[in-house]
Design a protein around this motif. Structure first.
Motif, mmCIF file in Angstrom:
data_model
loop_
_atom_site.group_PDB
_atom_site.id
_atom_site.type_symbol
_atom_site.label_atom_id
_atom_site.label_comp_id
_atom_site.label_asym_id
_atom_site.label_seq_id
_atom_site.Cartn_x
_atom_site.Cartn_y
_atom_site.Cartn_z
ATOM 1 N N GLU A 222 -84.257 39.731 75.136
ATOM 2 C CA GLU A 222 -82.964 39.229 75.597
ATOM 3 C C GLU A 222 -82.590 39.773 76.973
ATOM 4 O O GLU A 222 -81.931 39.091 77.764
ATOM 5 N N SER A 223 -83.019 40.976 77.294
ATOM 6 C CA SER A 223 -82.703 41.541 78.611
ATOM 7 C C SER A 223 -83.371 40.747 79.735
ATOM 8 O O SER A 223 -82.849 40.690 80.859
ATOM 9 N N ASP A 224 -84.510 40.124 79.450
ATOM 10 C CA ASP A 224 -85.156 39.270 80.453
ATOM 11 C C ASP A 224 -84.265 38.075 80.780
ATOM 12 O O ASP A 224 -84.171 37.648 81.936
ATOM 13 N N TRP A 225 -83.638 37.529 79.768
ATOM 14 C CA TRP A 225 -82.740 36.398 79.983
ATOM 15 C C TRP A 225 -81.568 36.789 80.865
ATOM 16 O O TRP A 225 -81.147 36.019 81.741
ATOM 17 N N ARG A 226 -81.045 37.998 80.685
ATOM 18 C CA ARG A 226 -79.917 38.435 81.505
ATOM 19 C C ARG A 226 -80.317 38.541 82.971
ATOM 20 O O ARG A 226 -79.530 38.213 83.865
ATOM 21 N N ILE A 227 -81.547 38.981 83.225
ATOM 22 C CA ILE A 227 -82.033 39.050 84.607
ATOM 23 C C ILE A 227 -82.130 37.651 85.200
ATOM 24 O O ILE A 227 -81.680 37.389 86.318
ATOM 25 N N LEU A 228 -82.714 36.729 84.442
ATOM 26 C CA LEU A 228 -82.833 35.340 84.889
ATOM 27 C C LEU A 228 -81.453 34.752 85.167
ATOM 28 O O LEU A 228 -81.227 34.132 86.213
ATOM 29 N N LEU A 229 -80.538 34.952 84.232
ATOM 30 C CA LEU A 229 -79.220 34.341 84.349
ATOM 31 C C LEU A 229 -78.423 34.924 85.525
ATOM 32 O O LEU A 229 -77.733 34.187 86.232
ATOM 33 N N ASN A 230 -78.529 36.227 85.740
ATOM 34 C CA ASN A 230 -77.841 36.843 86.880
ATOM 35 C C ASN A 230 -78.353 36.293 88.198
ATOM 36 O O ASN A 230 -77.592 36.071 89.142
ATOM 37 N N SER A 231 -79.660 36.074 88.265
ATOM 38 C CA SER A 231 -80.253 35.499 89.466
ATOM 39 C C SER A 231 -79.809 34.050 89.638
ATOM 40 O O SER A 231 -79.522 33.596 90.752
ATOM 41 N N TYR A 232 -79.741 33.318 88.540
ATOM 42 C CA TYR A 232 -79.285 31.932 88.576
ATOM 43 C C TYR A 232 -77.844 31.849 89.100
ATOM 44 O O TYR A 232 -77.503 30.939 89.876
ATOM 45 N N LYS A 233 -77.010 32.788 88.685
ATOM 46 C CA LYS A 233 -75.597 32.751 89.056
ATOM 47 C C LYS A 233 -75.333 33.264 90.455
ATOM 48 O O LYS A 233 -74.289 32.981 91.053
ATOM 49 N N ALA A 234 -76.254 34.040 91.018
ATOM 50 C CA ALA A 234 -76.041 34.655 92.322
ATOM 51 C C ALA A 234 -76.041 33.584 93.423
ATOM 52 O O ALA A 234 -76.814 32.656 93.404
ATOM 53 N N LYS A 235 -75.173 33.746 94.362
ATOM 54 C CA LYS A 235 -75.102 32.823 95.512
ATOM 55 C C LYS A 235 -76.010 33.332 96.625
ATOM 56 O O LYS A 235 -76.183 34.505 96.804
#
Length: 235
Positions: A222-235
């Motif tokens: 699940e921590s991998d998903w948080r990394i992916l999602l944070n990158s997705y949300k970053a401008k």
């Protein structure tokens, strides 16, 4: 884009993908005779990898899924040419490719009509030296930079308004240079930004969790998903 109509067959193709285009390119027996088959991928159906002297290409026939697929395995109710499965995917891919997004180059699309139904095929350039995330994660974990790359890549498509009808871990590739790619644009289309982007991401998360449940060796958490999602949300 060039167009060929021969009897019940309609073909769109990009002449820059080929030295010389032939209608037989959609027939796997042609490639067998040329000794040009370089592999295949077997999922719900078989996707063929061929080499035509210009580049490695992917040849895919369209099949139905679900219950209706048991009755109409590879036939679809007749529609306008531009709305057929192959031509629709070809059109979406052409727009994305011209924008410089990481997609396979569309080379040719075909529909073959028969009374009230049609069958369809598409040919794309193959993304060489790449593997899908499921295949990779069965072998090793991705590092933080790789997860960030995947997140940024998906955001590019959503910012372009691309709704991916089947955003899952099988349809994301990483190549040997660490570049992330998106594939399989059947039934995809462009939309105005809305809640569908969140739903698209939730679908992707479910696919990772599903693979984790069915594969004893699957290097995802699940921590991998948080990394992916944070990158997705970053401008």
């Amino acid at each position: 884009m060039e167009r060929i109509e021969h009897g019940s067959e309609i073909i769109w193709y990009d002449p820059e993908c080929f030295d010389s285009f032939h209608r037989d390119f959609f027939e796997i027996d042609y490639w067998r005779e040329q000794d040009a088959i370089r592999g295949k991928a077997i999922g719900r159906n078989t996707t063929w990898f061929v080499e035509d002297g210009v580049s490695h290409k992917v040849l895919r026939h369209y099949y139905r899924g679900g219950m209706i697929g048991r009755v109409m395995e590879d036939t679809f109710l007749h529609v306008a040419e531009s709305k057929s499965r192959a031509m629709s995917e070809f059109t979406v891919l052409t727009k994305l490719y011209r924008r410089g997004l990481p997609v396979p180059r569309p080379c040719a699309a075909r529909m073959v009509r028969s009374n009230l139904v049609y069958r369809a095929d598409i040919m794309l350039e193959r993304i060489n030296n790449s593997a899908d995330l499921v295949g990779i994660l069965k072998e090793r974990a991705l590092n933080q930079e790789e997860w960030q790359t995947v997140g940024k890549m998906i955001r590019q498509f959503h910012d372009a308004g691309l709704y991916h009808a089947d955003l899952n871990s099988h349809n994301i590739l990483l190549d040997d240079d660490g570049k992330a790619w998106l594939i399989d644009f059947d039934k995809c289309h462009f939309r105005q930004p809305n809640t569908w982007t969140r739903e698209n991401m939730e679908r992707l998360l479910r696919s990772f969790r599903k693979e984790k449940d069915i594969n004893s060796e699957f290097h995802w958490q699940e921590s991998d998903w948080r990394i992916l999602l944070n990158s997705y949300k970053a401008k």
